[in-house]
Design a protein around this motif. Structure first.
Motif, PDB file in Angstrom:
ATOM      1  N   LEU A  42      46.810 -47.321 -12.547  1.00  0.00           N
ATOM      2  CA  LEU A  42      47.542 -46.304 -13.289  1.00  0.00           C
ATOM      3  C   LEU A  42      46.836 -44.958 -13.161  1.00  0.00           C
ATOM      4  O   LEU A  42      45.680 -44.806 -13.519  1.00  0.00           O
ATOM      5  N   THR A  43      47.568 -43.976 -12.645  1.00  0.00           N
ATOM      6  CA  THR A  43      47.067 -42.610 -12.543  1.00  0.00           C
ATOM      7  C   THR A  43      48.219 -41.669 -12.871  1.00  0.00           C
ATOM      8  O   THR A  43      49.295 -41.781 -12.285  1.00  0.00           O
ATOM      9  N   VAL A  44      48.006 -40.771 -13.793  1.00  0.00           N
ATOM     10  CA  VAL A  44      49.036 -39.823 -14.210  1.00  0.00           C
ATOM     11  C   VAL A  44      48.661 -38.433 -13.714  1.00  0.00           C
ATOM     12  O   VAL A  44      47.532 -37.975 -13.918  1.00  0.00           O
ATOM     13  N   PHE A  45      49.602 -37.782 -13.059  1.00  0.00           N
ATOM     14  CA  PHE A  45      49.388 -36.436 -12.543  1.00  0.00           C
ATOM     15  C   PHE A  45      50.232 -35.472 -13.380  1.00  0.00           C
ATOM     16  O   PHE A  45      51.421 -35.271 -13.112  1.00  0.00           O
ATOM     17  N   ASN A  46      49.618 -34.912 -14.398  1.00  0.00           N
ATOM     18  CA  ASN A  46      50.318 -34.014 -15.309  1.00  0.00           C
ATOM     19  C   ASN A  46      50.508 -32.636 -14.683  1.00  0.00           C
ATOM     20  O   ASN A  46      49.884 -32.296 -13.665  1.00  0.00           O
ATOM     21  N   ALA A  47      51.345 -31.828 -15.309  1.00  0.00           N
ATOM     22  CA  ALA A  47      51.584 -30.465 -14.835  1.00  0.00           C
ATOM     23  C   ALA A  47      50.320 -29.633 -15.005  1.00  0.00           C
ATOM     24  O   ALA A  47      49.612 -29.747 -16.008  1.00  0.00           O
ATOM     25  N   THR A  48      50.034 -28.798 -14.017  1.00  0.00           N
ATOM     26  CA  THR A  48      48.836 -27.952 -14.057  1.00  0.00           C
ATOM     27  C   THR A  48      49.062 -26.674 -14.848  1.00  0.00           C
ATOM     28  O   THR A  48      48.104 -26.056 -15.317  1.00  0.00           O
ATOM     29  N   GLY A  49      50.322 -26.259 -14.968  1.00  0.00           N
ATOM     30  CA  GLY A  49      50.623 -24.978 -15.603  1.00  0.00           C
ATOM     31  C   GLY A  49      50.610 -23.828 -14.614  1.00  0.00           C
ATOM     32  O   GLY A  49      51.015 -22.718 -14.932  1.00  0.00           O
ATOM     33  N   GLU A  50      50.165 -24.108 -13.383  1.00  0.00           N
ATOM     34  CA  GLU A  50      50.079 -23.060 -12.363  1.00  0.00           C
ATOM     35  C   GLU A  50      51.406 -22.899 -11.626  1.00  0.00           C
ATOM     36  O   GLU A  50      51.873 -21.787 -11.384  1.00  0.00           O
ATOM     37  N   GLY A  51      52.012 -24.021 -11.232  1.00  0.00           N
ATOM     38  CA  GLY A  51      53.291 -23.980 -10.526  1.00  0.00           C
ATOM     39  C   GLY A  51      54.426 -24.505 -11.395  1.00  0.00           C
ATOM     40  O   GLY A  51      54.199 -25.175 -12.402  1.00  0.00           O
ATOM     41  N   LYS A  52      55.661 -24.212 -10.976  1.00  0.00           N
ATOM     42  CA  LYS A  52      56.836 -24.652 -11.725  1.00  0.00           C
ATOM     43  C   LYS A  52      57.836 -25.386 -10.844  1.00  0.00           C
ATOM     44  O   LYS A  52      59.005 -25.492 -11.169  1.00  0.00           O
ATOM     45  N   ASN A  53      57.354 -25.910  -9.715  1.00  0.00           N
ATOM     46  CA  ASN A  53      58.236 -26.629  -8.794  1.00  0.00           C
ATOM     47  C   ASN A  53      58.296 -28.109  -9.177  1.00  0.00           C
ATOM     48  O   ASN A  53      57.687 -28.960  -8.539  1.00  0.00           O
ATOM     49  N   PHE A  54      59.060 -28.404 -10.214  1.00  0.00           N
ATOM     50  CA  PHE A  54      59.095 -29.774 -10.730  1.00  0.00           C
ATOM     51  C   PHE A  54      60.090 -30.652  -9.975  1.00  0.00           C
ATOM     52  O   PHE A  54      59.721 -31.700  -9.440  1.00  0.00           O
ATOM     53  N   ILE A  55      61.359 -30.237  -9.929  1.00  0.00           N
ATOM     54  CA  ILE A  55      62.397 -31.062  -9.311  1.00  0.00           C
ATOM     55  C   ILE A  55      63.202 -30.216  -8.333  1.00  0.00           C
ATOM     56  O   ILE A  55      63.589 -29.091  -8.634  1.00  0.00           O
ATOM     57  N   HIS A  56      63.453 -30.789  -7.151  1.00  0.00           N
ATOM     58  CA  HIS A  56      64.339 -30.143  -6.183  1.00  0.00           C
ATOM     59  C   HIS A  56      65.334 -31.198  -5.700  1.00  0.00           C
ATOM     60  O   HIS A  56      64.979 -32.128  -4.997  1.00  0.00           O
ATOM     61  N   LEU A  57      66.591 -31.047  -6.114  1.00  0.00           N
ATOM     62  CA  LEU A  57      67.629 -32.017  -5.790  1.00  0.00           C
ATOM     63  C   LEU A  57      68.728 -31.319  -5.009  1.00  0.00           C
ATOM     64  O   LEU A  57      69.478 -30.511  -5.554  1.00  0.00           O
ATOM     65  N   GLN A  58      68.781 -31.630  -3.711  1.00  0.00           N
ATOM     66  CA  GLN A  58      69.821 -31.047  -2.874  1.00  0.00           C
ATOM     67  C   GLN A  58      70.240 -32.097  -1.838  1.00  0.00           C
ATOM     68  O   GLN A  58      70.965 -33.023  -2.165  1.00  0.00           O
ATOM     69  N   ASP A  59      69.777 -31.961  -0.610  1.00  0.00           N
ATOM     70  CA  ASP A  59      70.081 -32.996   0.383  1.00  0.00           C
ATOM     71  C   ASP A  59      69.275 -34.260   0.118  1.00  0.00           C
ATOM     72  O   ASP A  59      69.718 -35.367   0.400  1.00  0.00           O
ATOM     73  N   GLY A  60      68.070 -34.094  -0.402  1.00  0.00           N
ATOM     74  CA  GLY A  60      67.220 -35.212  -0.790  1.00  0.00           C
ATOM     75  C   GLY A  60      66.718 -34.993  -2.207  1.00  0.00           C
ATOM     76  O   GLY A  60      67.208 -34.126  -2.932  1.00  0.00           O
ATOM     77  N   LEU A  61      65.727 -35.754  -2.602  1.00  0.00           N
ATOM     78  CA  LEU A  61      65.147 -35.636  -3.945  1.00  0.00           C
ATOM     79  C   LEU A  61      63.651 -35.407  -3.808  1.00  0.00           C
ATOM     80  O   LEU A  61      62.927 -36.241  -3.246  1.00  0.00           O
TER      81      LEU A  61
END
Length: 482
Positions: A335-354
């Motif tokens: 188990l390893t959790v990679f939380n948001a850093t607060g530096e970037g905001k590129n969370f989800i990109h849903l278009q041709d793929g995910l």
């Protein structure tokens, strides 16, 4: 019994309501009664007169005996007494000193004072005042507390079934968490500070295994939501078969439930490769418009389990979207959790793929339209750095199973499904209008299909000799030769 004025003063000073204060006073009186030969946990459970209504006859006593003898680690009750300083309460009471408030402090430390105090009690129950302890000992106790908490309040409990299930699942349930905690320490052992830091970042819900057990033992499942300083620990309950988790009691679900309060309780399946097919279009159709806590979980062809958790409304977009409460994770083997850093905001990109994290050209975790040759990177600006896949794997992987679940409990799921249904109505209406309107570009843009190939054939057909305007019906028609 204390006067109403005294009860109100205690309720103002401690994180309990009046009825809970009254029950705690009864519990305190029972614990300090040296003539009562019951065990410590039995005294707590039977101190409430409502315990006999909740579980008639001697059923509550039998439940506590089962918990002490078969579920919790040997000597846990004594360790808990010491961690809560209960023996000090008894000594003070015998000497005529007021110790009720010390007892209230001890109970509050088991959860109502917040995560840190509950973690301190868990540590003291495991450590015997040692500086370092084995990570497996901590995880073992927390897992057993989660099982015991359910046993105390279940309307029906088959002792043999519960014990057999605990023994069969224990090692698997604890393994991913044990590895995770062990990596934070040295030689499989951790210090108190290391345990606290690990719990805060990787398993913030693990302290509630103790909080929920004590709450169920004292109050038999009754809780006042606005008075609780913790969210009750709940095992995930899946409404459909899962290829990844196999059954609703699958061991890895315990580890996931430790990562977020929104991952306990009811889960609703939104997409499953097994039931809906290996299609990006079907995956997108299943989640578009859904708004609420959502878990995307992937089992790779190498048996690793990875994924992401997000609380947002799913939509197709050229740009990234999402909130900082989202995180990526490796569930198995460690188990390893990679939380948001607060530096970037590129969370989800849903278009041709995910895609999640990274950039449009290289997301941190990416499932292409083909759902083959997927990518799981090591670093980006949005999420904390680390291997999504096990160390011995490359960044590329193929999907063995992929599932999307709506989580957060019955209310959150109902709202999410209503949001999805509304979005589908809007989309279907727009498509219906697009069938009869000559200029379809605005409508296609409204339903977020402007970049797809849905109307590509129309553009390619213009200019052909056999392609002409259909004046009668609107739009265009193809004159086929005889």
């Amino acid at each position: 019994m204390s006067s109403e004025i005294e009860l109100n003063k205690l309720a103002d000073r401690y994180p309990f309501d009046i009825s809970e204060i009254e029950q705690l006073i009864r519990c305190y009186s029972t614990i300090t009664d040296t003539k009562n030969a019951d065990t410590f946990l039995t005294k707590i459970a039977l101190s409430s007169p409502y315990s006999y209504f909740f579980l008639p006859g001697d059923e509550m006593r039998r439940r506590v005996e089962l918990v002490e003898e078969k579920i919790l680690p040997p000597g846990f009750a004594s360790s808990l007494r010491a961690a809560m300083s209960v023996d000090l309460f008894v000594d003070c009471a015998n000497e005529g000193h007021p110790s009720l408030e010390r007892f209230l402090e001890g109970v509050a430390d088991c959860g109502q004072r917040g995560r840190k105090e509950a973690l301190r009690v868990i540590w003291d129950c495991c450590s015997c005042f040692e500086d370092k302890i084995e990570s497996s000992k901590i995880i073992d106790l927390c897992y057993r507390l989660s099982v015991a908490a359910d046993v105390i309040i279940l309307p029906e409990a088959d002792a043999k079934c519960i014990v057999a299930k605990l023994e069969s699942e224990h090692d698997s349930a604890c393994l991913a968490l044990e590895r995770s905690l062990a990596q934070a320490g040295e030689g499989g052992c951790v210090t108190k500070e290391t345990f606290f830091n690990w719990a805060e970042t990787m398993a913030p819900m693990i302290s509630t295994t103790l909080s929920t057990f004590m709450h169920n033992l004292l109050f038999h499942g009754k809780w006042i939501k606005h008075r609780l300083n913790f969210v009750l620990f709940q095992r995930p309950k899946l409404d459909q078969h899962s290829d990844i988790f196999e059954a609703s009691h699958h061991p890895n679900l315990f580890a996931l439930a430790c990562t977020s309060p929104s991952l306990g309780g009811d889960w609703h399946n939104l997409y499953s490769r097994q039931f809906h097919g290996a299609s990006m279009n079907r995956l997108q159709y299943s989640i578009l418009g859904y708004k609420g806590p959502t878990l995307v979980v992937i089992e790779t062809d190498k048996d690793a389990i990875i994924g992401g958790f997000f609380n947002t409304k799913w939509k197709k977009s050229k740009d990234y979207y999402g909130e900082s409460s989202g995180f990526l994770f490796q569930l198995y083997p460690t188990l390893t959790v990679f939380n948001a850093t607060g530096e970037g905001k590129n969370f989800i990109h849903l278009q041709d793929g995910l895609g999640f994290g990274g950039t449009k050209n290289m997301p941190r975790l990416f499932i292409p339209a083909s759902m083959e040759a997927c990518n799981a990177g090591v670093m980006d600006k949005t999420f904390q750095t680390g291997n999504l896949l096990p160390d011995d794997c490359l960044e590329k992987f193929n999907i063995k199973s992929i599932e999307v679940w709506g989580t957060g409990g019955e209310e959150a799921i109902s709202k999410g499904l209503a949001s999805r249904a509304k979005q589908r109505e809007i989309t279907d209406s727009a498509i219906l209008q697009a069938r009869v309107v000559k200029d379809k570009k605005p409508l296609v843009g409204d339903i977020n299909l402007i970049d797809t190939n849905l109307y590509k054939h129309r553009e390619e057909a213009r200019g052909r000799s056999d392609f002409s305007v259909d004046e009668q019906h609107g739009g265009y028609k193809l004159e086929r030769g005889q």
